[in-house]
Design a protein around this motif. Structure first.
Motif, PDB file in Angstrom:
ATOM      1  N   ARG A  27      11.698   6.011   0.503  1.00 35.70           N
ATOM      2  CA  ARG A  27      10.546   5.893  -0.389  1.00 35.70           C
ATOM      3  C   ARG A  27       9.401   6.742   0.156  1.00 35.70           C
ATOM      4  O   ARG A  27       9.092   6.700   1.341  1.00 35.70           O
ATOM      5  N   LYS A  28       8.781   7.482  -0.749  1.00 35.01           N
ATOM      6  CA  LYS A  28       7.691   8.350  -0.340  1.00 35.01           C
ATOM      7  C   LYS A  28       6.420   7.536  -0.197  1.00 35.01           C
ATOM      8  O   LYS A  28       6.041   6.801  -1.107  1.00 35.01           O
ATOM      9  N   ARG A  29       5.767   7.674   0.942  1.00 43.06           N
ATOM     10  CA  ARG A  29       4.536   6.943   1.164  1.00 43.06           C
ATOM     11  C   ARG A  29       3.338   7.731   0.639  1.00 43.06           C
ATOM     12  O   ARG A  29       3.359   8.959   0.597  1.00 43.06           O
ATOM     13  N   TRP A  31      -1.180   7.519   0.589  1.00 41.34           N
ATOM     14  CA  TRP A  31      -2.380   6.878   1.125  1.00 41.34           C
ATOM     15  C   TRP A  31      -3.481   7.005   0.095  1.00 41.34           C
ATOM     16  O   TRP A  31      -3.633   8.056  -0.551  1.00 41.34           O
ATOM     17  N   VAL A  70      -2.125   2.210   2.714  1.00 43.98           N
ATOM     18  CA  VAL A  70      -0.854   2.932   2.627  1.00 43.98           C
ATOM     19  C   VAL A  70       0.074   2.159   1.698  1.00 43.98           C
ATOM     20  O   VAL A  70       0.079   0.922   1.695  1.00 43.98           O
ATOM     21  N   LEU A  71       0.847   2.879   0.872  1.00 47.15           N
ATOM     22  CA  LEU A  71       1.700   2.221  -0.117  1.00 47.15           C
ATOM     23  C   LEU A  71       2.835   3.141  -0.534  1.00 47.15           C
ATOM     24  O   LEU A  71       2.846   4.339  -0.217  1.00 47.15           O
ATOM     25  N   ASP A  72       3.784   2.600  -1.255  1.00 48.60           N
ATOM     26  CA  ASP A  72       4.856   3.357  -1.885  1.00 48.60           C
ATOM     27  C   ASP A  72       4.234   4.164  -3.030  1.00 48.60           C
ATOM     28  O   ASP A  72       3.538   3.612  -3.885  1.00 48.60           O
ATOM     29  N   GLU A  73       4.482   5.482  -3.074  1.00 48.83           N
ATOM     30  CA  GLU A  73       3.865   6.322  -4.095  1.00 48.83           C
ATOM     31  C   GLU A  73       4.208   5.859  -5.506  1.00 48.83           C
ATOM     32  O   GLU A  73       3.433   6.055  -6.444  1.00 48.83           O
ATOM     33  N   SER A  98      -2.141  12.194   3.581  1.00 48.58           N
ATOM     34  CA  SER A  98      -1.783  11.685   4.902  1.00 48.58           C
ATOM     35  C   SER A  98      -2.734  10.562   5.302  1.00 48.58           C
ATOM     36  O   SER A  98      -3.812  10.391   4.717  1.00 48.58           O
ATOM     37  N   GLU A  99      -2.313   9.818   6.328  1.00 50.31           N
ATOM     38  CA  GLU A  99      -3.162   8.748   6.844  1.00 50.31           C
ATOM     39  C   GLU A  99      -4.462   9.310   7.408  1.00 50.31           C
ATOM     40  O   GLU A  99      -5.537   8.732   7.199  1.00 50.31           O
TER      41      GLU A  99
END
Length: 404
Positions: A27-29, A31, A70-73, A98-99
């Motif tokens: 899964r793509k993260r 932010w 941060v979450l699942d896109e 990015s974070e």
């Protein structure tokens, strides 16, 4: 079942599980940064979300707590839907790659803006331009854009909408060597932003920026084939801006400062297109006299004609906008409101320290109830474009006076 057969079965199950895991893409993260009120609302639909950092952010008339999350896109559309449904507003968050970018966005420094004199200096130019502006071209643009299945940033029709607008603006600019029209590609999704630049005569490296977002969305079940006409949100803003461009070009106006008009991609999923462009301006150290955002211009849901947002905007420029209304549109009533963190593309420019204003069609408590649904059509904005014409005229006056 024998012991050997049992072991074979267990081994087979393990192999299948490992194969399934290996075949599943990670899964793509993503932010985001999001205001506290919106964050508390989305926690009710996505309780697993946690804030990795929070900070109190100062704005012109107060402060607001903002979270980096941060979450699942894949959750972005759900979050946008929850904010719209529960808070009655668009946007409400800013996407980051990015974070480190998300954490940096919480460090909202107040830039020292260059002193400039706002004023009414070009009545001789502005008044004939405003008199030449019409509702019919605005209607045509809204109908053309809302005829696409959707203008979603990840869809084929979203790409087609960008290409259509590119052609329409090139047609307006035909014969003017000082006008360029282009697509701006963005990393990670197919829809492009569209730009039109009228190069200034002697201050070409200074810009007056006017923008509106091109993409559209529905709150639930967004897909390639989902119907999201987005007539008000935000075909109306693009149409008002386009009519202002048409009238300026027809008048033969040649600005001293460059006028840069942008239809942004991917606003509905975290202001992605406008953030890219505003960051590019900042990295290139480009001078910007001012930025105007037109996000929804054709639904008159409240008593006043134009509502100026006072948060995440520039107070001095807002006063100038009010001066423009008084000088050129004196019949209109002006109101004021707030929309919170990241509610539209003006926030991207404000984050980079540029002076920005956003005039809105209504108070937020009484905005268009059909946005982010398949019912956001011209018919459901009263089948007229008289309200959008007010914003087109304001944008034209802004472009001329600030580019002088």
């Amino acid at each position: 079942m024998t012991s050997g057969l049992l072991k074979l079965c267990l081994f087979s199950i393990l192999c299948l599980s490992l194969a399934a895991s290996a075949g599943s893409p990670p899964r793509k993260r993503a932010w985001i940064t999001i205001g506290d009120a919106a964050f508390r609302q989305i926690k009710t639909v996505a309780p697993e979300l946690t804030s990795i950092e929070s900070r109190q952010v100062r704005v012109e008339d107060g402060s607001e707590k903002v979270h980096a999350v941060v979450l699942d896109e894949g959750k972005l559309v759900t979050i946008a839907a929850a904010i719209h449904q529960r808070m009655g507003q668009c946007g409400g968050f800013m996407y980051h790659a990015s974070e480190s970018e998300a954490r940096a966005a919480l460090d909202r420094r107040r830039f020292v803006l260059p002193a400039r004199l706002y004023g009414i200096h070009r009545r001789d130019v502005v008044e004939p331009i405003l008199a030449n502006m019409q509702e019919k071209p605005i209607e045509s643009t809204i109908l053309a854009l809302s005829a696409f299945t959707n203008r979603y940033y990840a869809s084929k029709s979203g790409v087609e909408a960008s290409n259509w607008l590119l052609s329409a603006w090139r047609e307006l600019a035909a014969g003017r060597e000082d006008i360029s029209v282009a697509l701006v590609a963005h990393k990670g999704y197919p829809q492009s932003s569209v730009t039109l630049t009228i190069t200034g005569t002697d201050l070409a490296d200074e810009y007056v920026v006017v923008g509106a977002h091109l993409d559209s969305i529905i709150s639930f079940g967004m897909s390639e084939t989902a119907r999201a006409p987005g007539a008000d949100d935000d075909a109306s803003g693009v149409a008002s801006m386009t009519e202002a461009i048409r009238a300026l070009i027809d008048s033969g106006y040649r600005p001293r400062r460059s006028i840069h008009v942008i239809a942004y991609a991917a606003e509905e999923v975290g202001l992605r297109g406008s953030q890219d462009i505003a960051k590019q301006f900042k990295q290139a150290n480009r001078k910007v006299a001012g930025v105007l955002q037109l996000d929804m211009t054709n639904y008159k849901g409240a008593p006043n004609d134009i509502y100026l947002l006072t948060d995440y905007t520039n107070a001095a420029q807002n006063a100038f906008i009010a001066e423009l209304v008084g000088a050129y549109l004196p019949e209109l009533k002006l109101g004021y409101d707030k929309c919170g963190y990241g509610c539209s593309d003006h926030a991207s420019w404000d984050a980079q320290g540029y002076p920005v204003s956003m005039p809105f069609e209504s108070s937020f408590a009484r905005d268009n109830p059909t946005i982010h649904t398949s019912r956001d059509t011209l018919a459901n904005s009263g089948g007229q474009t008289a309200h959008a014409l007010k914003f087109a005229r304001l944008a034209a006056a802004y472009m001329v006076e600030l580019s002088f």
